[in-house]
Scaffold this motif. Sequence first.
Motif, PDB file in Angstrom:
ATOM      1  N   LYS A  46      30.809  41.559  44.744  1.00 23.16           N
ATOM      2  CA  LYS A  46      29.738  41.667  43.743  1.00 23.16           C
ATOM      3  C   LYS A  46      30.272  41.597  42.315  1.00 23.16           C
ATOM      4  O   LYS A  46      29.498  41.463  41.371  1.00 23.16           O
ATOM      5  CB  LYS A  46      28.969  42.968  43.952  1.00 23.16           C
ATOM      6  N   HIS A  47      31.604  41.697  42.147  1.00 23.59           N
ATOM      7  CA  HIS A  47      32.200  41.611  40.813  1.00 23.59           C
ATOM      8  C   HIS A  47      32.884  40.271  40.557  1.00 23.59           C
ATOM      9  O   HIS A  47      32.820  39.752  39.443  1.00 23.59           O
ATOM     10  CB  HIS A  47      33.220  42.740  40.626  1.00 23.59           C
ATOM     11  N   ILE A  48      33.556  39.736  41.591  1.00 23.41           N
ATOM     12  CA  ILE A  48      34.339  38.511  41.410  1.00 23.41           C
ATOM     13  C   ILE A  48      33.993  37.542  42.532  1.00 23.41           C
ATOM     14  O   ILE A  48      34.184  37.873  43.713  1.00 23.41           O
ATOM     15  CB  ILE A  48      35.858  38.817  41.430  1.00 23.41           C
ATOM     16  N   PRO A  49      33.474  36.350  42.213  1.00 21.39           N
ATOM     17  CA  PRO A  49      33.141  35.373  43.262  1.00 21.39           C
ATOM     18  C   PRO A  49      34.360  35.034  44.100  1.00 21.39           C
ATOM     19  O   PRO A  49      35.492  34.998  43.621  1.00 21.39           O
ATOM     20  CB  PRO A  49      32.653  34.151  42.464  1.00 21.39           C
ATOM     21  N   VAL A  50      34.113  34.766  45.382  1.00 19.67           N
ATOM     22  CA  VAL A  50      35.207  34.537  46.311  1.00 19.67           C
ATOM     23  C   VAL A  50      36.020  33.308  45.929  1.00 19.67           C
ATOM     24  O   VAL A  50      37.238  33.265  46.132  1.00 19.67           O
ATOM     25  CB  VAL A  50      34.670  34.419  47.757  1.00 19.67           C
ATOM     26  N   ASP A  51      35.368  32.287  45.323  1.00 18.86           N
ATOM     27  CA  ASP A  51      36.121  31.081  44.962  1.00 18.86           C
ATOM     28  C   ASP A  51      37.110  31.343  43.831  1.00 18.86           C
ATOM     29  O   ASP A  51      38.113  30.632  43.691  1.00 18.86           O
ATOM     30  CB  ASP A  51      35.163  29.945  44.582  1.00 18.86           C
ATOM     31  N   GLN A  52      36.862  32.389  43.009  1.00 18.96           N
ATOM     32  CA  GLN A  52      37.794  32.730  41.937  1.00 18.96           C
ATOM     33  C   GLN A  52      39.010  33.514  42.454  1.00 18.96           C
ATOM     34  O   GLN A  52      39.971  33.723  41.718  1.00 18.96           O
ATOM     35  CB  GLN A  52      37.079  33.546  40.855  1.00 18.96           C
ATOM     36  N   MET A  53      38.937  33.957  43.702  1.00 15.27           N
ATOM     37  CA  MET A  53      40.060  34.684  44.294  1.00 15.27           C
ATOM     38  C   MET A  53      40.997  33.762  45.068  1.00 15.27           C
ATOM     39  O   MET A  53      42.083  34.177  45.469  1.00 15.27           O
ATOM     40  CB  MET A  53      39.538  35.777  45.235  1.00 15.27           C
ATOM     41  N   GLN A  54      40.570  32.529  45.293  1.00 12.81           N
ATOM     42  CA  GLN A  54      41.412  31.591  46.036  1.00 12.81           C
ATOM     43  C   GLN A  54      42.669  31.233  45.240  1.00 12.81           C
ATOM     44  O   GLN A  54      42.607  30.975  44.039  1.00 12.81           O
ATOM     45  CB  GLN A  54      40.639  30.298  46.334  1.00 12.81           C
ATOM     46  N   ASN A  55      43.802  31.243  45.897  1.00 11.16           N
ATOM     47  CA  ASN A  55      45.048  30.716  45.338  1.00 11.16           C
ATOM     48  C   ASN A  55      45.413  31.363  44.001  1.00 11.16           C
ATOM     49  O   ASN A  55      45.792  30.687  43.060  1.00 11.16           O
ATOM     50  CB  ASN A  55      44.941  29.190  45.174  1.00 11.16           C
ATOM     51  N   ARG A  56      45.309  32.700  43.920  1.00 12.37           N
ATOM     52  CA  ARG A  56      45.665  33.356  42.666  1.00 12.37           C
ATOM     53  C   ARG A  56      46.668  34.483  42.919  1.00 12.37           C
ATOM     54  O   ARG A  56      46.784  35.005  44.030  1.00 12.37           O
ATOM     55  CB  ARG A  56      44.425  33.894  41.950  1.00 12.37           C
ATOM     56  N   MET A  57      47.395  34.837  41.862  1.00  9.37           N
ATOM     57  CA  MET A  57      48.402  35.896  41.948  1.00  9.37           C
ATOM     58  C   MET A  57      47.733  37.237  41.649  1.00  9.37           C
ATOM     59  O   MET A  57      46.847  37.336  40.788  1.00  9.37           O
ATOM     60  CB  MET A  57      49.537  35.643  40.964  1.00  9.37           C
ATOM     61  N   VAL A  58      48.170  38.284  42.353  1.00  7.87           N
ATOM     62  CA  VAL A  58      47.594  39.613  42.190  1.00  7.87           C
ATOM     63  C   VAL A  58      48.699  40.666  42.263  1.00  7.87           C
ATOM     64  O   VAL A  58      49.846  40.375  42.617  1.00  7.87           O
ATOM     65  CB  VAL A  58      46.549  39.901  43.300  1.00  7.87           C
ATOM     66  N   VAL A  59      48.334  41.906  41.907  1.00  8.51           N
ATOM     67  CA  VAL A  59      49.215  43.065  42.100  1.00  8.51           C
ATOM     68  C   VAL A  59      48.690  43.811  43.311  1.00  8.51           C
ATOM     69  O   VAL A  59      47.510  44.176  43.374  1.00  8.51           O
ATOM     70  CB  VAL A  59      49.226  43.978  40.861  1.00  8.51           C
ATOM     71  N   LEU A  60      49.577  44.069  44.283  1.00  8.27           N
ATOM     72  CA  LEU A  60      49.162  44.620  45.566  1.00  8.27           C
ATOM     73  C   LEU A  60      49.854  45.953  45.823  1.00  8.27           C
ATOM     74  O   LEU A  60      51.057  46.083  45.620  1.00  8.27           O
ATOM     75  CB  LEU A  60      49.526  43.640  46.684  1.00  8.27           C
ATOM     76  N   LEU A  61      49.076  46.959  46.256  1.00 10.32           N
ATOM     77  CA  LEU A  61      49.636  48.226  46.723  1.00 10.32           C
ATOM     78  C   LEU A  61      49.875  48.089  48.226  1.00 10.32           C
ATOM     79  O   LEU A  61      48.923  47.921  48.992  1.00 10.32           O
ATOM     80  CB  LEU A  61      48.678  49.381  46.428  1.00 10.32           C
ATOM     81  N   CYS A  62      51.150  48.145  48.644  1.00 12.35           N
ATOM     82  CA  CYS A  62      51.517  47.743  50.007  1.00 12.35           C
ATOM     83  C   CYS A  62      51.848  48.881  50.956  1.00 12.35           C
ATOM     84  O   CYS A  62      52.137  48.625  52.123  1.00 12.35           O
ATOM     85  CB  CYS A  62      52.713  46.780  49.952  1.00 12.35           C
ATOM     86  N   ASN A  63      51.848  50.133  50.492  1.00 12.44           N
ATOM     87  CA  ASN A  63      52.227  51.200  51.427  1.00 12.44           C
ATOM     88  C   ASN A  63      51.118  52.212  51.673  1.00 12.44           C
ATOM     89  O   ASN A  63      51.364  53.381  51.974  1.00 12.44           O
ATOM     90  CB  ASN A  63      53.512  51.907  50.982  1.00 12.44           C
ATOM     91  N   LEU A  64      49.861  51.776  51.554  1.00 12.93           N
ATOM     92  CA  LEU A  64      48.758  52.583  52.050  1.00 12.93           C
ATOM     93  C   LEU A  64      48.754  52.540  53.571  1.00 12.93           C
ATOM     94  O   LEU A  64      49.223  51.575  54.172  1.00 12.93           O
ATOM     95  CB  LEU A  64      47.419  52.052  51.526  1.00 12.93           C
ATOM     96  N   ARG A  65      48.211  53.572  54.194  1.00 12.92           N
ATOM     97  CA  ARG A  65      48.102  53.546  55.650  1.00 12.92           C
ATOM     98  C   ARG A  65      47.072  52.491  56.049  1.00 12.92           C
ATOM     99  O   ARG A  65      45.973  52.451  55.491  1.00 12.92           O
ATOM    100  CB  ARG A  65      47.680  54.916  56.178  1.00 12.92           C
TER     101      ARG A  65
END
Length: 436
Positions: free
Chosen positions: A319-338
Amino acid sequence: MSSLHNSAGMGRGEELSDFQRGTVIGCHLSKKSLREISALLNLPRSTVRYVILQWKRGVTTALPRSGRPQKLREEDRQALEKVALETRLPSMKALTSEFQSVSGANVSSGTVRRELHAMGFRGRVSTYSKSKGMGRGEELSDFQRGTVVGCHLCNKSVREIAALLNLPRSTVSSVILKWKRGGITTALPRSGRPHKLKEEDRQALEKVALETRLPSIKALASEFQSVSGASVSFRTVRRELQTMGFRGRVSKYGKGKGGKKVEKKPTASSQQDAMVDVSRLDLRVGHIITALQLPDSDNLYVVDVGEVSPRTVIGKLAKHIPVDQMQNRMVVLLCNLRPVTVRGMVSTAMVLCASSSDKVEILDPPGGAVPGDRIIFQGFPGEPDKELNPKKKVWEQIQADLRTDGQFVATYKGAAFEVAGKGVCKAKTMSNSEIK
């Protein structure tokens, strides 16, 4: 449908996985040319040609580069296959003896049995016939799953793929659906024997053992059952207590010499629990390979974080960011959540965003960052937890101090989100906003 979808990671100059080799063969079986397969899967033609040639010779996995040499040469394997198909010998030893006389190879019956199994021979020696290895009712290998996806990428229907590969349509549909949903290319682990005690039950058992002075393990088990409601035998209780480190008589549990209560020395893990700061987060640069829209405003992202296989992330950003704007982009990821399961799919990380009551922006890593780059913070050294314990609210405590500053830079207590030697992470337009 795009040509690659979940085929990222099939780049040039890398060793192909069994699944990737399967996609090549799937396209080949669909009558695609070398040029078409190369363009569809983003592979050099020489690699495509080599995989097809190896498959025609019966090789479906990468050959070992070095190490223990193979006991049989290719011509010996062909001779063994011929002996197994043309003779009806009563035992494995008799077959081995016949093979040795034909080929001159000096190998044991165990080696012969192992090689025959690798070729797909099953059943009694006297009735050996070679199966195709893709029959009904068997778990598919990564290579076989790859052939299904390769045929699918070549616009073959489920019916056509099932007929071409001699597989049930339900199996073909399941492989394609799992691949579309999250790049799942291997068989998921089957369920095993569940643990008899939950984590809260173990904590209750430890408390009972430390605070009571009961004369026997049966009395302690009875007290534990009345406190927790768990229905387990005294043997299970004894085994769990031994796992926790309890030894000796039950009535002496938690006591030292002279009847004085033993003071617990702070361990490395308890000291780490007392120190909660951003160094405990495993923050990495990720590259979204595929973004899919799911029902009820959820999105599914397949993200490369520099590991052997990509991670799946499920979030409520639609509802905030269209799915096509998320394709093929760099992000910051939190990787050690359960990891958590959402509608049968496992989410293994979280995309960090600058957020306000009416707006959300994805944090952008610095230019030149690549998947897997660690995010560091000046003044906060230390190694991240392998997995954050949700009961200790580590993420919630740290998140309260994550904000963008006046220059849109993501910070923790004033220390910037930084990729060493490459720069800092920023939001596009949101300053002085919380990060979550």
